[in-house]
Write an enzyme that holds these catalytic residues in place. Sequence first.
Site, PDB file in Angstrom:
ATOM      1  N   HIS A  94      34.696  31.019  48.621  1.00 32.69           N
ATOM      2  CA  HIS A  94      35.376  30.274  47.548  1.00 32.69           C
ATOM      3  C   HIS A  94      36.359  29.331  48.240  1.00 32.69           C
ATOM      4  O   HIS A  94      37.399  29.747  48.730  1.00 32.69           O
ATOM      5  CB  HIS A  94      36.112  31.225  46.602  1.00 32.69           C
ATOM      6  CG  HIS A  94      35.202  32.097  45.793  1.00 32.69           C
ATOM      7  ND1 HIS A  94      34.326  31.592  44.856  1.00 32.69           N
ATOM      8  CD2 HIS A  94      35.021  33.432  45.791  1.00 32.69           C
ATOM      9  CE1 HIS A  94      33.653  32.590  44.299  1.00 32.69           C
ATOM     10  NE2 HIS A  94      34.047  33.720  44.855  1.00 32.69           N
TER      11      HIS A  94
ATOM     12  N   ASN B  55      31.066  42.865  51.130  1.00 33.15           N
ATOM     13  CA  ASN B  55      31.271  41.495  50.657  1.00 33.15           C
ATOM     14  C   ASN B  55      32.761  41.161  50.667  1.00 33.15           C
ATOM     15  O   ASN B  55      33.574  41.919  50.141  1.00 33.15           O
ATOM     16  CB  ASN B  55      30.738  41.377  49.216  1.00 33.15           C
ATOM     17  CG  ASN B  55      30.665  39.939  48.718  1.00 33.15           C
ATOM     18  OD1 ASN B  55      30.202  39.053  49.435  1.00 33.15           O
ATOM     19  ND2 ASN B  55      31.128  39.711  47.503  1.00 33.15           N
TER      20      ASN B  55
ATOM     21  N   ASP C  12      31.494  28.059  46.266  1.00 37.34           N
ATOM     22  CA  ASP C  12      31.919  26.968  45.391  1.00 37.34           C
ATOM     23  C   ASP C  12      33.064  26.242  46.111  1.00 37.34           C
ATOM     24  O   ASP C  12      33.738  26.827  46.967  1.00 37.34           O
ATOM     25  CB  ASP C  12      32.328  27.412  43.981  1.00 37.34           C
ATOM     26  CG  ASP C  12      33.272  28.615  43.936  1.00 37.34           C
ATOM     27  OD1 ASP C  12      33.156  29.410  42.974  1.00 37.34           O
ATOM     28  OD2 ASP C  12      34.124  28.753  44.843  1.00 37.34           O
TER      29      ASP C  12
ATOM     30  N   GLU D  78      29.144  33.624  47.423  1.00 39.66           N
ATOM     31  CA  GLU D  78      29.801  33.123  46.205  1.00 39.66           C
ATOM     32  C   GLU D  78      30.313  31.685  46.403  1.00 39.66           C
ATOM     33  O   GLU D  78      31.435  31.353  46.111  1.00 39.66           O
ATOM     34  CB  GLU D  78      30.951  34.046  45.800  1.00 39.66           C
ATOM     35  CG  GLU D  78      30.536  35.496  45.626  1.00 39.66           C
ATOM     36  CD  GLU D  78      31.647  36.405  45.157  1.00 39.66           C
ATOM     37  OE1 GLU D  78      32.680  35.901  44.703  1.00 39.66           O
ATOM     38  OE2 GLU D  78      31.497  37.640  45.256  1.00 39.66           O
TER      39      GLU D  78
HETATM   40  O1  G3I Z   1      32.628  39.522  28.264  1.00 37.52           O
HETATM   41  C1  G3I Z   1      34.007  39.525  27.851  1.00 37.52           C
HETATM   42  C2  G3I Z   1      34.104  39.019  26.410  1.00 37.52           C
HETATM   43  O2  G3I Z   1      33.466  39.958  25.542  1.00 37.52           O
HETATM   44  C3  G3I Z   1      35.584  38.873  26.033  1.00 37.52           C
HETATM   45  O3  G3I Z   1      35.681  38.313  24.739  1.00 37.52           O
HETATM   46  C4  G3I Z   1      36.268  37.942  27.055  1.00 37.52           C
HETATM   47  C5  G3I Z   1      37.734  37.740  26.763  1.00 37.52           C
HETATM   48  O4  G3I Z   1      38.432  38.901  27.109  1.00 37.52           O
HETATM   49  O5  G3I Z   1      36.158  38.522  28.390  1.00 37.52           O
HETATM   50  C6  G3I Z   1      34.784  38.617  28.770  1.00 37.52           C
HETATM   51  O6  G3I Z   1      34.729  39.196  30.062  1.00 37.52           O
HETATM   52  C7  G3I Z   1      35.150  38.295  31.094  1.00 37.52           C
HETATM   53  C8  G3I Z   1      33.999  38.168  32.099  1.00 37.52           C
HETATM   54  O7  G3I Z   1      34.387  37.372  33.228  1.00 37.52           O
HETATM   55  C9  G3I Z   1      32.758  37.541  31.459  1.00 37.52           C
HETATM   56  O8  G3I Z   1      33.082  36.229  31.052  1.00 37.52           O
HETATM   57  C10 G3I Z   1      36.360  38.916  31.802  1.00 37.52           C
HETATM   58  O9  G3I Z   1      37.463  38.898  30.903  1.00 37.52           O
HETATM   59  C11 G3I Z   1      36.703  38.096  33.037  1.00 37.52           C
HETATM   60  O10 G3I Z   1      37.727  38.754  33.782  1.00 37.52           O
HETATM   61  C12 G3I Z   1      35.470  37.998  33.948  1.00 37.52           C
HETATM   62  O11 G3I Z   1      35.816  37.161  35.045  1.00 37.52           O
HETATM   63  C13 G3I Z   1      34.924  37.289  36.171  1.00 37.52           C
HETATM   64  C14 G3I Z   1      35.741  37.864  37.361  1.00 37.52           C
HETATM   65  O12 G3I Z   1      34.913  37.898  38.536  1.00 37.52           O
HETATM   66  C15 G3I Z   1      36.208  39.293  37.084  1.00 37.52           C
HETATM   67  O13 G3I Z   1      35.094  40.139  36.914  1.00 37.52           O
HETATM   68  C16 G3I Z   1      34.405  35.888  36.524  1.00 37.52           C
HETATM   69  O14 G3I Z   1      33.534  35.428  35.486  1.00 37.52           O
HETATM   70  C17 G3I Z   1      33.625  35.961  37.832  1.00 37.52           C
HETATM   71  O15 G3I Z   1      33.225  34.658  38.251  1.00 37.52           O
HETATM   72  C18 G3I Z   1      34.514  36.564  38.932  1.00 37.52           C
HETATM   73  O16 G3I Z   1      33.723  36.664  40.075  1.00 37.52           O
HETATM   74  C19 G3I Z   1      34.409  37.224  41.220  1.00 37.52           C
HETATM   75  C20 G3I Z   1      33.412  38.075  41.986  1.00 37.52           C
HETATM   76  O17 G3I Z   1      32.876  39.085  41.143  1.00 37.52           O
HETATM   77  C21 G3I Z   1      34.067  38.673  43.233  1.00 37.52           C
HETATM   78  N1  G3I Z   1      34.625  37.604  44.083  1.00 37.52           N
HETATM   79  C22 G3I Z   1      35.584  36.732  43.378  1.00 37.52           C
HETATM   80  C23 G3I Z   1      34.911  36.098  42.149  1.00 37.52           C
HETATM   81  C24 G3I Z   1      35.849  35.129  41.446  1.00 37.52           C
HETATM   82  O18 G3I Z   1      36.960  35.816  40.926  1.00 37.52           O
END
Ligand code: G3I
Length: 351
Positions: free
Chosen positions: A229, A193, A261, A259
Amino acid sequence: MILISSDMQPFSPERSADVRKATGQLRQAAQERHIMVGSAVRDFPLRFSSRYRRLLGGEFNMLTPENAMKWDVVHPQRNTYNFSQADRIVDFASKREFAVRGHTLVWHKALPSWLTKGNFSPDELRSILKDHITTVVGRYKGKVYVWDVLNEIINESGQFQPSIWHTALGEQYIADAFRIAHQADPSAKLFYNEAGAEGLTPHTDAVYELVRKLRSQGVPIHGIGFQMHIDAVEGLDYEGIRKNLERFSKLGLEIHITEMDIKVQDLPGTMEERLKVQAEMYRKIMQVASSIPNFKAWVQWGLTDKFSWITDSLPAGKKDSPLIFDKYFRPKEAYFSMTDTLRRGRKPGGK
Ligand code: G3I
């Protein structure tokens, strides 16, 4: 009269009527073209919003856990796995016979600190990686249609993305990850991916070479995910996208948009004007993708504009609306433009 939905979303009757209008038309039009349509799914709204569940169940037939299967969620300690979130999403999909895109087994982000700060030796990391893939893939054996085995391991200059895995294990971990996943669930399709890999660029050339080499070595890689994206203000080379997707398709790989958007925050004009530009971009991308023989799936990176990584953290003063349902769960112009394109079955350049 204002109705208060079970999701505490005040909405007027005409707005609620919009949701009824999007009665699975996109999914139906896609099914007629043998294409699955999906959405990234968040555990919290899935648990607590009947409206979220209704829209998700009514409009799609493929789901990707947006974050629930990432290392920092499923593998919080070295000897502890936590599948509660992922199980809920997989169960929701299984009950509806929806396909699941497992996301993602190996990435340089979303890693827990026990791993990144563990100072493990290469042999220990090799063993940790094998245990993780075997445990996670094995748990959902027969329930996950496809795994994003590796995510974003090549950067936009076409070089390998530095990561704990590559630094310690070298390139060998790439083929190993696919082989371990295949051993854990021979029925699952295994994908690479990639982000920002839509057109013909040094980036996609490097991805093409990597995947071609893996296939020539007999590595079990069955498809490629193009994240898509898109930032509307950057415009798109649709012909370049078509040629790129086509060359991967000619390798015999299944093609997914994984993904999708389209950011509109930096476009000029009113939001209404921006969403017209967005709808046209969605239409053209769907037109290009659906013209590719091995194109099989299109996944939105979020159910509605209320649940998008883009709207989660907007720069001050910016507004955005990147998905195909708005924050009131109403279908946007993009929803109808994609549906219309699928129904017409047009090739690129058609009317
Ligand atoms: O669940 C915790 C919560 O307990 C905590 O209070 C909060 C604040 O620290 O963080 C929460 O976790 C967050 C998680 O999303 C769930 O909301 C992480 O900090 C945050 O980094 C995470 O962001 C995600 C990101 O990937 C990193 O994993 C985004 O939602 C998600 O849309 C994004 O998706 C990625 C794909 O996996 C790969 N391709 C790019 C895409 C966009 O970045």
